[in-house]
Design an enzyme around this catalytic site. Structure first.
Site, mmCIF file in Angstrom:
data_model
loop_
_atom_site.group_PDB
_atom_site.id
_atom_site.type_symbol
_atom_site.label_atom_id
_atom_site.label_comp_id
_atom_site.label_asym_id
_atom_site.label_seq_id
_atom_site.Cartn_x
_atom_site.Cartn_y
_atom_site.Cartn_z
ATOM 1 N N ASP A 263 16.082 -5.640 -39.938
ATOM 2 C CA ASP A 263 15.332 -4.609 -39.962
ATOM 3 C C ASP A 263 16.149 -3.516 -40.980
ATOM 4 O OD1 ASP A 263 13.482 -2.687 -38.379
ATOM 5 O OD2 ASP A 263 14.934 -1.363 -38.666
ATOM 6 N N ASN A 271 11.884 6.809 -47.394
ATOM 7 C CA ASN A 271 10.431 7.448 -47.824
ATOM 8 C C ASN A 271 10.616 8.649 -47.816
ATOM 9 O OD1 ASN A 271 8.975 4.811 -47.914
ATOM 10 N ND2 ASN A 271 8.837 4.895 -45.704
ATOM 11 N N HIS A 276 7.353 7.184 -50.913
ATOM 12 C CA HIS A 276 7.007 5.724 -50.402
ATOM 13 C C HIS A 276 7.019 4.735 -51.507
ATOM 14 C CE1 HIS A 276 5.366 6.938 -46.337
ATOM 15 N NE2 HIS A 276 5.043 8.196 -47.006
ATOM 16 N N GLU A 306 9.309 -2.459 -41.375
ATOM 17 C CA GLU A 306 10.474 -2.683 -42.310
ATOM 18 C C GLU A 306 11.327 -3.645 -41.540
ATOM 19 O OE1 GLU A 306 11.297 0.999 -39.672
ATOM 20 O OE2 GLU A 306 9.783 0.332 -40.887
#
Length: 407
Positions: A263, A271, A276, A306
């Site tokens: 992760d 972001n 983004h 993610e």
């Protein structure tokens, strides 16, 4: 007998047209576009050949029509080989095939002066077809693509077809020849046998390559439905399907299999701080890194926004942990486009090895729990799951009465 040969020739003409239409339809799909277009051209040439065969009896001097028919049909086999080469990712041997076409056509032109039942004359007509069929076998055999039963069946039928071309002069001799002149060919017993053999092998080869192209089209459609567009890894559904297959294969072979889940740390802040588009670049970078680090038999996917996973057949817990540590360390040092030069991204990892009689969902859950431990331990680290879910559930159940008793 003659009427039978003409009837089969008419059937061959119709079938060639239908096959050309079928391959034309398949050519509209990206996966089969180039191979199918060459096959369409090949079967259109096949139609032209059958039309020439029908026309030969009307000529007083049949030599030009006979030579033209030979060249057109040999050209059809060359176009077919071009389609095979595109299908199997092999460079089409155009130059040698076209030189061979020219040389064989010249040879057929001159052997017309030999006695009609001469073995050399018949061999000169049939052996070039056999050679092109063997070239087709070589194209499929030399491909680096993975071949399955259908591909091997295609090679076998192509080889058998080549051998039937080699055998035709001997069949003609056994059946009394192939007519006193070209105009009488369709009235001979040999013509009926020859056209029948051509129909059987031609249809079998065409249907096999048709099925192979449809298989590839369906495989591409499945691949697209299972692929995440941004990362170009498997999406969650695709990953779970392929991972389960890899796990079952590992269990069947009696080798270990481990699962690593990763992760990206603080991804939302990337972001929020850089946009983004920058977040997408981070996902692409990690996915590319994971793809490069994985072996051919590993299965990697993006299973969440993610979150990534990779299943490692043939890898035990210790080796999977080393894989995760290596990936974590290298990714943490990797500069990412669109981010400041000093900014480094990190990832957290959870690792679990499959236990006997454990389902994939249990393995996934344990790796996910290990990942949460890594997140809770400050991120940018690797945590492993040792015990199985069943073991932990038993431990909790056994601990319950003791706690109750102390109360």
């Amino acid at each position: 007998m003659g009427g039978g040969a003409e009837f089969i020739l008419a059937i061959n003409l119709l079938v060639a047209g239908l096959l050309a239409a079928a391959f034309m339809t398949i050519s509209f799909n990206d996966a089969a576009r180039a191979p199918a277009r060459w096959l369409v051209f090949g079967y259109l040439l096949g139609m032209a050949y059958f039309a020439i065969e029908f026309s030969i009896p009307v000529f007083d001097n049949a030599r030009p029509a006979v030579v033209a028919g030979f060249a057109v049909f040999l050209g059809a086999t060359i176009a077919f080989n071009g389609g095979l080469a595109h299908k199997y990712g092999v460079a089409p041997p155009w130059a040698p095939m076209l030189v061979f076409l020219f040389a064989a056509t010249v040879a057929v032109y001159f052997v017309q002066d030999l006695p009609r039942q001469s073995l050399a004359r018949m061999m000169a007509y049939q052996l070039p077809y056999a050679a092109m069929q063997f070239v087709g076998v070589g194209i499929v055999w030399s491909s680096r693509q993975r071949r399955d039963l259908l591909d091997h069946a295609l090679m076998a039928v192509l080889a058998a077809s080549a051998l039937q071309f080699v055998s035709k002069p001997f069949i003609a001799h056994a059946l009394g020849g192939w007519g006193v002149n070209p105009q009488a060919y369709l009235q001979s017993n040999y013509a009926l046998v020859s056209q029948s053999l051509g129909t059987v092998f031609g249809m079998t080869i065409a249907l096999l390559i048709l099925v192979i192209l449809v298989r590839d089209v369906l495989a591409e459609a499945t691949s697209k439905s299972e692929t995440d567009t941004l990362s170009r890894l498997l999406n969650r559904g695709g990953f779970e399907r392929h991972a389960e297959l890899a796990m079952r294969d590992a269990v069947r072979r009696g080798i270990p299999v481990a699962l690593v889940i990763a992760d990206l740390d603080h991804f939302k802040s990337i972001n929020d701080s850089f946009g983004h588009a920058s977040g997408d670049r981070v996902i692409e970078a990690f996915a590319g890194f994971l793809r490069d680090a994985a072996a051919d038999h590993h299965v990697a996917g993006r299973i969440g926004g993610e979150e990534f996973a990779i299943i490692l057949p043939g890898t035990n817990l210790a080796a999977a942990r080393l894989f995760a540590e290596g990936t974590r360390s290298a990714f943490g040092a990797l500069p990412i486009d669109c981010l400041p030069a000093h900014h480094r991204c990190t990832a957290s990892f959870g690792v679990a090895e499959l236990h006997p009689a454990e389902a994939f969902s249990d393995l996934l859950q344990r790796a996910d729990e290990a990942l949460y431990q890594a997140k809770g331990s400050g991120r940018d680290c690797v945590r492993i799951s040792i015990g199985s879910i069943a073991t932990r559930q038993t431990a909790v159940a056994n601990a319950g009465p003791k706690i109750s008793g102390r109360g």
